[in-house]
Motif scaffolding. Structure first.
Motif, PDB file in Angstrom:
ATOM      1  N   UNK A   1      -7.187 -67.277  36.802  1.00 27.41           N
ATOM      2  CA  UNK A   1      -8.548 -66.828  36.500  1.00 27.41           C
ATOM      3  C   UNK A   1      -9.324 -68.000  35.921  1.00 27.41           C
ATOM      4  N   UNK A   2     -10.423 -68.352  36.574  1.00 23.30           N
ATOM      5  CA  UNK A   2     -11.286 -69.452  36.155  1.00 23.30           C
ATOM      6  C   UNK A   2     -12.539 -68.891  35.505  1.00 23.30           C
ATOM      7  N   UNK A   3     -12.875 -69.407  34.319  1.00 27.36           N
ATOM      8  CA  UNK A   3     -14.069 -68.962  33.613  1.00 27.36           C
ATOM      9  C   UNK A   3     -15.196 -69.961  33.818  1.00 27.36           C
ATOM     10  N   UNK A   4     -16.288 -69.481  34.384  1.00 27.60           N
ATOM     11  CA  UNK A   4     -17.445 -70.322  34.647  1.00 27.60           C
ATOM     12  C   UNK A   4     -18.557 -70.106  33.646  1.00 27.60           C
TER      13      UNK A   4
ATOM     14  N   UNK B   1     -15.533 -75.712  40.186  1.00 23.80           N
ATOM     15  CA  UNK B   1     -14.382 -74.884  39.836  1.00 23.80           C
ATOM     16  C   UNK B   1     -14.310 -73.625  40.680  1.00 23.80           C
ATOM     17  N   UNK B   2     -15.443 -72.989  40.901  1.00 24.72           N
ATOM     18  CA  UNK B   2     -15.491 -71.803  41.760  1.00 24.72           C
ATOM     19  C   UNK B   2     -15.033 -72.157  43.166  1.00 24.72           C
ATOM     20  N   UNK B   3     -15.558 -73.268  43.679  1.00 20.69           N
ATOM     21  CA  UNK B   3     -15.236 -73.666  45.053  1.00 20.69           C
ATOM     22  C   UNK B   3     -13.785 -74.120  45.185  1.00 20.69           C
ATOM     23  N   UNK B   4     -13.223 -74.681  44.138  1.00 18.72           N
ATOM     24  CA  UNK B   4     -11.795 -74.999  44.157  1.00 18.72           C
ATOM     25  C   UNK B   4     -10.977 -73.727  44.350  1.00 18.72           C
ATOM     26  N   UNK B   5     -11.290 -72.706  43.552  1.00 19.08           N
ATOM     27  CA  UNK B   5     -10.557 -71.438  43.677  1.00 19.08           C
ATOM     28  C   UNK B   5     -10.725 -70.846  45.068  1.00 19.08           C
ATOM     29  N   UNK B   6     -11.967 -70.821  45.562  1.00 16.65           N
ATOM     30  CA  UNK B   6     -12.215 -70.282  46.899  1.00 16.65           C
ATOM     31  C   UNK B   6     -11.429 -71.056  47.955  1.00 16.65           C
ATOM     32  N   UNK B   7     -11.416 -72.385  47.829  1.00 20.43           N
ATOM     33  CA  UNK B   7     -10.794 -73.221  48.852  1.00 20.43           C
ATOM     34  C   UNK B   7      -9.281 -73.059  48.894  1.00 20.43           C
ATOM     35  N   UNK B   8      -8.660 -72.978  47.712  1.00 17.65           N
ATOM     36  CA  UNK B   8      -7.208 -72.774  47.690  1.00 17.65           C
ATOM     37  C   UNK B   8      -6.857 -71.382  48.222  1.00 17.65           C
ATOM     38  N   UNK B   9      -7.700 -70.403  47.930  1.00 12.50           N
ATOM     39  CA  UNK B   9      -7.466 -69.064  48.479  1.00 12.50           C
ATOM     40  C   UNK B   9      -7.538 -69.076  50.006  1.00 12.50           C
ATOM     41  N   UNK B  10      -8.559 -69.739  50.532  1.00 13.61           N
ATOM     42  CA  UNK B  10      -8.757 -69.765  51.986  1.00 13.61           C
ATOM     43  C   UNK B  10      -7.652 -70.538  52.688  1.00 13.61           C
ATOM     44  N   UNK B  11      -7.267 -71.667  52.124  1.00 12.82           N
ATOM     45  CA  UNK B  11      -6.294 -72.517  52.818  1.00 12.82           C
ATOM     46  C   UNK B  11      -4.852 -72.109  52.572  1.00 12.82           C
ATOM     47  N   UNK B  12      -4.575 -71.620  51.358  1.00 15.38           N
ATOM     48  CA  UNK B  12      -3.169 -71.388  50.995  1.00 15.38           C
ATOM     49  C   UNK B  12      -2.845 -69.932  50.655  1.00 15.38           C
ATOM     50  N   UNK B  13      -3.847 -69.071  50.674  1.00 15.27           N
ATOM     51  CA  UNK B  13      -3.580 -67.667  50.411  1.00 15.27           C
ATOM     52  C   UNK B  13      -3.258 -67.342  48.968  1.00 15.27           C
TER      53      UNK B  13
ATOM     54  N   UNK C   1      -4.279 -66.329  44.948  1.00 16.79           N
ATOM     55  CA  UNK C   1      -5.120 -65.271  44.389  1.00 16.79           C
ATOM     56  C   UNK C   1      -5.808 -65.828  43.140  1.00 16.79           C
ATOM     57  N   UNK C   2      -6.735 -66.758  43.359  1.00 17.65           N
ATOM     58  CA  UNK C   2      -7.451 -67.406  42.272  1.00 17.65           C
ATOM     59  C   UNK C   2      -8.849 -66.802  42.171  1.00 17.65           C
ATOM     60  N   UNK C   3      -9.178 -66.297  41.001  1.00 13.15           N
ATOM     61  CA  UNK C   3     -10.413 -65.547  40.805  1.00 13.15           C
ATOM     62  C   UNK C   3     -11.307 -66.244  39.787  1.00 13.15           C
TER      63      UNK C   3
END
Length: 317
Positions: A99-102, A139-151, A153-155
């Motif tokens: 979980x990333x806090x923005x 930070x948001x885009x890092x979470x999105x990118x790892x989710x898209x590429x590696x599946x 569950x980073x929120x």
């Protein structure tokens, strides 16, 4: 279950760590001296050694307008390094949940109110804190990118203005709520007849108590993947967390004055900048999932002031 709370000494991180402990979760922490999150090798070694099950990334370099304006390089560098190191090394060590806090400053300066999640990257950022905002967007885009590429569950959660026990009450580097609490407290102690506030007092701000933020964070972290994904999109995976109502700076100043016992005059210096006129989060997506805040603003200010009085010798020094 072992969860690493990065930034456990900060206002938000400490509240999240406390609530995780209350739930029986083993909370793994490191002080800044023990682990420099900007050091890639140190962060890698930490994740290899600890084998945690999840991560809450609440660590960040934060500050008010003055601090952001004065130290822009520090704000963008340190926050980018922290996010890149923690998110990548979490993935590399097999951590599936993070979980990333923005921050609400990720949204454009001239965005429609209340601010919706899909307003991200639709306009120019507020210049005074642009470096910090860019880092948080990354930070948001890092979470999105790892989710898209590696599946994974980073929120990501985007809180509104937070306040509460453990806040930074530094006279120059704090946010508006703790700054007002300190100023009115000192004016009351000195018997001052007047307190001057920058700006017209008409800008509106939303404030969320840190305990509510901690509860919302864990609520989102605990959501089953199918429910979380049903309320987000691959390219819109962050969720706003707000109080749902805003207040003028003038009304906030009057509330703080009442709580601190200040009986003098409040003067607004209209020659000073107001900043953004309104910042209100649209938290309807989170509300639709079943979560609402519970700490009323007046109650939260009174609790925060009591904490400040108990820690006045060290708060913001």
């Amino acid at each position: 279950m072992r969860i690493f709370v990065a930034g456990h000494r900060g206002m938000v991180g400490s509240a999240i760590a406390r609530k995780l402990t209350e739930r029986g979760v083993e909370v793994v922490t490191r002080t800044r001296t023990e682990l420099d999150l900007t050091d890639q090798h140190a962060v890698r070694d930490f994740f290899v050694a600890e084998a945690v099950d999840g991560v809450v990334l609440a660590a960040a370099k934060v500050g008010g307008i003055h601090a952001n304006n004065t130290y822009p390089a520090d704000f963008i560098y340190e926050n980018l390094m922290i996010e890149c190191n923690v998110i990548h090394q979490a993935f590399a060590s097999g951590v599936r949940r993070l979980l990333f806090l923005g921050s609400s400053c990720i949204y454009p300066r001239a965005v429609a109110q209340p601010m919706r999640e899909d307003a991200l990257l639709t306009g120019i950022l507020e210049p005074t804190n642009e470096p910090y905002a860019v880092a948080k967007i990354a930070g948001i885009k890092l979470c999105e990118s790892y989710n898209r590429q590696y599946g994974t569950d980073y929120r990501s959660v985007m809180p509104t203005n937070l306040y509460g026990p453990g806040d930074n009450f530094h006279p120059e580097n704090s946010h508006v709520m703790p700054a007002l609490i300190r100023r009115f407290h000192e004016a009351t102690e000195a018997g001052a007849k007047q307190v001057t506030i920058w700006g017209t007092g008409t800008p509106r701000r939303e404030f969320l108590h840190v305990d509510d933020m901690a509860e919302a964070s864990l609520f989102i972290l605990d959501l089953p993947p199918e429910l979380y994904q049903a309320n987000t999109e691959p390219m819109l995976s962050h969720i706003n967390v707000g109080y749902g109502e805003d207040v003028t700076i003038a009304d906030l100043a009057r509330l703080v004055a009442q709580v601190t016992g200040f009986e003098g005059e409040i003067v607004f210096d209209a020659t000073k900048p107001d900043g953004t006129m309104r910042k209100l989060m649209d938290s309807s997506r989170l509300e639709a999932m079943g979560w609402k805040p519970s700490v009323a603003l007046a109650d939260g200010v009174r609790e925060t002031y009591r904490w400040f009085l108990d820690h006045v010798a060290t708060a913001g020094r």
